[in-house]
Design a protein around this motif. Structure first.
Motif, PDB file in Angstrom:
ATOM      1  N   VAL A 117       0.846  -1.194   0.000  1.00  0.00           N
ATOM      2  CA  VAL A 117       0.000   0.000   0.000  1.00  0.00           C
ATOM      3  C   VAL A 117       0.881   1.242   0.000  1.00  0.00           C
ATOM      4  N   THR A 118       0.365   2.312  -0.590  1.00  0.00           N
ATOM      5  CA  THR A 118       1.116   3.553  -0.754  1.00  0.00           C
ATOM      6  C   THR A 118       0.501   4.650   0.103  1.00  0.00           C
ATOM      7  N   LYS A 119       1.343   5.456   0.699  1.00  0.00           N
ATOM      8  CA  LYS A 119       0.860   6.544   1.544  1.00  0.00           C
ATOM      9  C   LYS A 119       0.137   7.585   0.710  1.00  0.00           C
ATOM     10  N   VAL A 120      -1.016   8.013   1.217  1.00  0.00           N
ATOM     11  CA  VAL A 120      -1.797   9.038   0.531  1.00  0.00           C
ATOM     12  C   VAL A 120      -1.123  10.389   0.748  1.00  0.00           C
ATOM     13  N   SER A 121      -0.930  11.114  -0.332  1.00  0.00           N
ATOM     14  CA  SER A 121      -0.234  12.400  -0.234  1.00  0.00           C
ATOM     15  C   SER A 121      -1.090  13.420   0.494  1.00  0.00           C
ATOM     16  N   ALA A 122      -0.446  14.452   0.966  1.00  0.00           N
ATOM     17  CA  ALA A 122      -1.150  15.512   1.685  1.00  0.00           C
ATOM     18  C   ALA A 122      -2.241  16.117   0.807  1.00  0.00           C
ATOM     19  N   LYS A 123      -3.325  16.445   1.406  1.00  0.00           N
ATOM     20  CA  LYS A 123      -4.484  16.951   0.681  1.00  0.00           C
ATOM     21  C   LYS A 123      -4.160  18.273  -0.012  1.00  0.00           C
ATOM     22  N   LYS A 124      -4.529  18.341  -1.296  1.00  0.00           N
ATOM     23  CA  LYS A 124      -4.394  19.578  -2.051  1.00  0.00           C
ATOM     24  C   LYS A 124      -5.732  20.302  -2.055  1.00  0.00           C
ATOM     25  N   PRO A 125      -5.727  21.601  -2.303  1.00  0.00           N
ATOM     26  CA  PRO A 125      -7.002  22.323  -2.379  1.00  0.00           C
ATOM     27  C   PRO A 125      -7.897  21.718  -3.457  1.00  0.00           C
ATOM     28  N   ASP A 126      -9.190  21.626  -3.168  1.00  0.00           N
ATOM     29  CA  ASP A 126     -10.127  21.060  -4.131  1.00  0.00           C
ATOM     30  C   ASP A 126     -10.221  21.960  -5.356  1.00  0.00           C
ATOM     31  N   VAL A 127     -10.087  21.348  -6.527  1.00  0.00           N
ATOM     32  CA  VAL A 127     -10.281  22.104  -7.764  1.00  0.00           C
ATOM     33  C   VAL A 127     -11.775  22.196  -8.050  1.00  0.00           C
ATOM     34  N   THR A 128     -12.155  23.030  -8.963  1.00  0.00           N
ATOM     35  CA  THR A 128     -13.572  23.215  -9.264  1.00  0.00           C
ATOM     36  C   THR A 128     -14.050  22.157 -10.246  1.00  0.00           C
ATOM     37  N   LEU A 129     -15.352  21.837 -10.168  1.00  0.00           N
ATOM     38  CA  LEU A 129     -15.934  20.879 -11.104  1.00  0.00           C
ATOM     39  C   LEU A 129     -15.886  21.429 -12.524  1.00  0.00           C
ATOM     40  N   THR A 130     -16.236  22.696 -12.663  1.00  0.00           N
ATOM     41  CA  THR A 130     -16.308  23.301 -13.990  1.00  0.00           C
ATOM     42  C   THR A 130     -14.954  23.821 -14.448  1.00  0.00           C
ATOM     43  N   ASN A 131     -14.834  23.905 -15.772  1.00  0.00           N
ATOM     44  CA  ASN A 131     -13.631  24.462 -16.410  1.00  0.00           C
ATOM     45  C   ASN A 131     -12.363  23.694 -16.040  1.00  0.00           C
ATOM     46  N   THR A 132     -12.517  22.403 -15.820  1.00  0.00           N
ATOM     47  CA  THR A 132     -11.374  21.517 -15.526  1.00  0.00           C
ATOM     48  C   THR A 132     -11.424  20.336 -16.495  1.00  0.00           C
ATOM     49  N   TYR A 133     -10.273  19.962 -16.995  1.00  0.00           N
ATOM     50  CA  TYR A 133     -10.165  18.778 -17.856  1.00  0.00           C
ATOM     51  C   TYR A 133     -10.010  17.571 -16.933  1.00  0.00           C
ATOM     52  N   TRP A 134     -11.050  16.710 -16.885  1.00  0.00           N
ATOM     53  CA  TRP A 134     -11.048  15.549 -16.003  1.00  0.00           C
ATOM     54  C   TRP A 134     -10.706  14.289 -16.798  1.00  0.00           C
ATOM     55  N   LYS A 135      -9.526  13.759 -16.576  1.00  0.00           N
ATOM     56  CA  LYS A 135      -9.077  12.539 -17.257  1.00  0.00           C
ATOM     57  C   LYS A 135      -9.550  11.314 -16.476  1.00  0.00           C
ATOM     58  N   ALA A 136     -10.192  10.366 -17.160  1.00  0.00           N
ATOM     59  CA  ALA A 136     -10.682   9.155 -16.498  1.00  0.00           C
ATOM     60  C   ALA A 136      -9.509   8.298 -16.029  1.00  0.00           C
ATOM     61  N   VAL A 137      -9.590   7.830 -14.785  1.00  0.00           N
ATOM     62  CA  VAL A 137      -8.524   7.014 -14.193  1.00  0.00           C
ATOM     63  C   VAL A 137      -9.008   5.590 -13.925  1.00  0.00           C
ATOM     64  N   THR A 138     -10.179   5.455 -13.286  1.00  0.00           N
ATOM     65  CA  THR A 138     -10.728   4.129 -12.999  1.00  0.00           C
ATOM     66  C   THR A 138     -12.219   4.116 -13.317  1.00  0.00           C
ATOM     67  N   ILE A 139     -12.710   2.944 -13.659  1.00  0.00           N
ATOM     68  CA  ILE A 139     -14.144   2.698 -13.809  1.00  0.00           C
ATOM     69  C   ILE A 139     -14.460   1.413 -13.062  1.00  0.00           C
ATOM     70  N   SER A 140     -15.441   1.472 -12.162  1.00  0.00           N
ATOM     71  CA  SER A 140     -15.818   0.319 -11.320  1.00  0.00           C
ATOM     72  C   SER A 140     -14.611  -0.224 -10.560  1.00  0.00           C
ATOM     73  N   GLY A 141     -13.717   0.668 -10.141  1.00  0.00           N
ATOM     74  CA  GLY A 141     -12.557   0.262  -9.357  1.00  0.00           C
ATOM     75  C   GLY A 141     -11.414  -0.307 -10.160  1.00  0.00           C
ATOM     76  N   GLU A 142     -11.565  -0.398 -11.484  1.00  0.00           N
ATOM     77  CA  GLU A 142     -10.536  -0.978 -12.344  1.00  0.00           C
ATOM     78  C   GLU A 142      -9.801   0.125 -13.089  1.00  0.00           C
ATOM     79  N   ALA A 143      -8.468   0.109 -13.038  1.00  0.00           N
ATOM     80  CA  ALA A 143      -7.678   1.122 -13.726  1.00  0.00           C
ATOM     81  C   ALA A 143      -7.872   1.021 -15.234  1.00  0.00           C
ATOM     82  N   ILE A 144      -7.967   2.164 -15.895  1.00  0.00           N
ATOM     83  CA  ILE A 144      -8.160   2.210 -17.345  1.00  0.00           C
ATOM     84  C   ILE A 144      -6.801   2.093 -18.037  1.00  0.00           C
TER      85      ILE A 144
END
Length: 269
Positions: free
Chosen positions: A147-174
């Protein structure tokens, strides 16, 4: 004469009783020999060892959660086969025995072991790679997960005007073979993105943490690769009812608050 008749009747009755008794004994023996045999148990144990590589000490009350699941379907929730939760004391390694029913393991399915360490609901460590304990190259009596240590929390980015790249679907890495799936939200309520083969566009509605997509229009190309990703991505968007943003990660959730897909904020140079 009468006496001889009575004696003959007694002898016949005695013989009948003896024959009947023998028949009952034989019948009883037959039933015992035909008794069903106990079925063999199909329960097995997957001995799992969880480690992390830094020298951090865990705060008191930390718990380890380990799960064995069927992750064959990208467009469906993983089927949990076995899970354990233990309170941690001391440094790793941590040993966990996962009991599972071997009859539920199918040859053509994919399986994964995931692990996470939490403290009072806060995620501290998590496994970030796919771990299949039934892969052909797996050897040894103990299956190891890092297991890997979770990095320190960064400020939340906004939902809008952000390019959201898909990482996982149903818990499975793409695994991207062509172009990465993504989604974007505009301030005017419109949305667009890429499903894996086709582009899509449409609109969405958001109210606090609730999020729903209106019927989306997409191009109609057929691709040689990534059609499974496209189907899973489309299903995730259709089932979305809520969302959460943690730092630079967007999670789409269904109406039961179960995660459907995760996305990472990506910045274009």
């Amino acid at each position: 004469m009468a006496s001889d008749t009575i004696s003959s009747f007694k002898r016949a009755s005695l013989c009948s009783l003896m024959i009947l008794g023998s028949s009952l004994v034989l019948t009883g023996c037959g039933e015992d020999s035909a008794a069903p045999q106990a079925e063999q148990s199909t329960m097995k144990t997957l001995n799992t060892q969880v480690i992390y590589l830094d020298r951090s000490m865990l705060p008191p009350g930390s718990v380890l959660k380990v799960q064995l699941a069927d992750v064959s379907k990208m467009d469906a929730k993983a089927d949990v086969i076995s899970e354990q939760e233990i309170e941690l004391n001391g440094a790793p390694p941590y040993n966990v025995a996962l009991e599972y029913d071997e009859s539920k393991i199918a040859d053509r399915h994919r399986y994964g072991v995931s692990a996470r360490i939490e403290n009072q609901g806060k995620l501290l460590y998590i496994s970030t790679t796919h771990n299949n304990p039934f892969a052909e190259d797996v050897t040894g009596d103990v299956y190891k997960v890092t297991v890997t240590k979770v990095s320190a929390k960064k400020p939340d980015v906004t939902l809008t005007n952000t390019y959201w790249k898909a990482v996982t679907i149903s818990g499975e890495a793409i695994t991207v073979e062509n172009k990465e799936p993504f989604v974007q939200f505009k301030d005017d309520g419109s949305t667009n993105g890429y499903l894996g083969c086709n582009n899509f566009s449409g609109s969405y509605e958001v109210n606090e943490q609730s999020l729903t997509f209106k019927p989306l229009a997409s191009t109609k190309k057929m691709c040689v690769v990534q059609m499974d990703i496209e189907a899973a991505m489309s299903a995730a968007l259709a089932a979305t009812a809520q969302y959460s943003i943690n730092g630079e990660q967007l999670t789409l959730l269904d109406d039961s608050n179960e995660p459907l897909a995760t996305f990472a904020a990506t910045y274009m140079n």
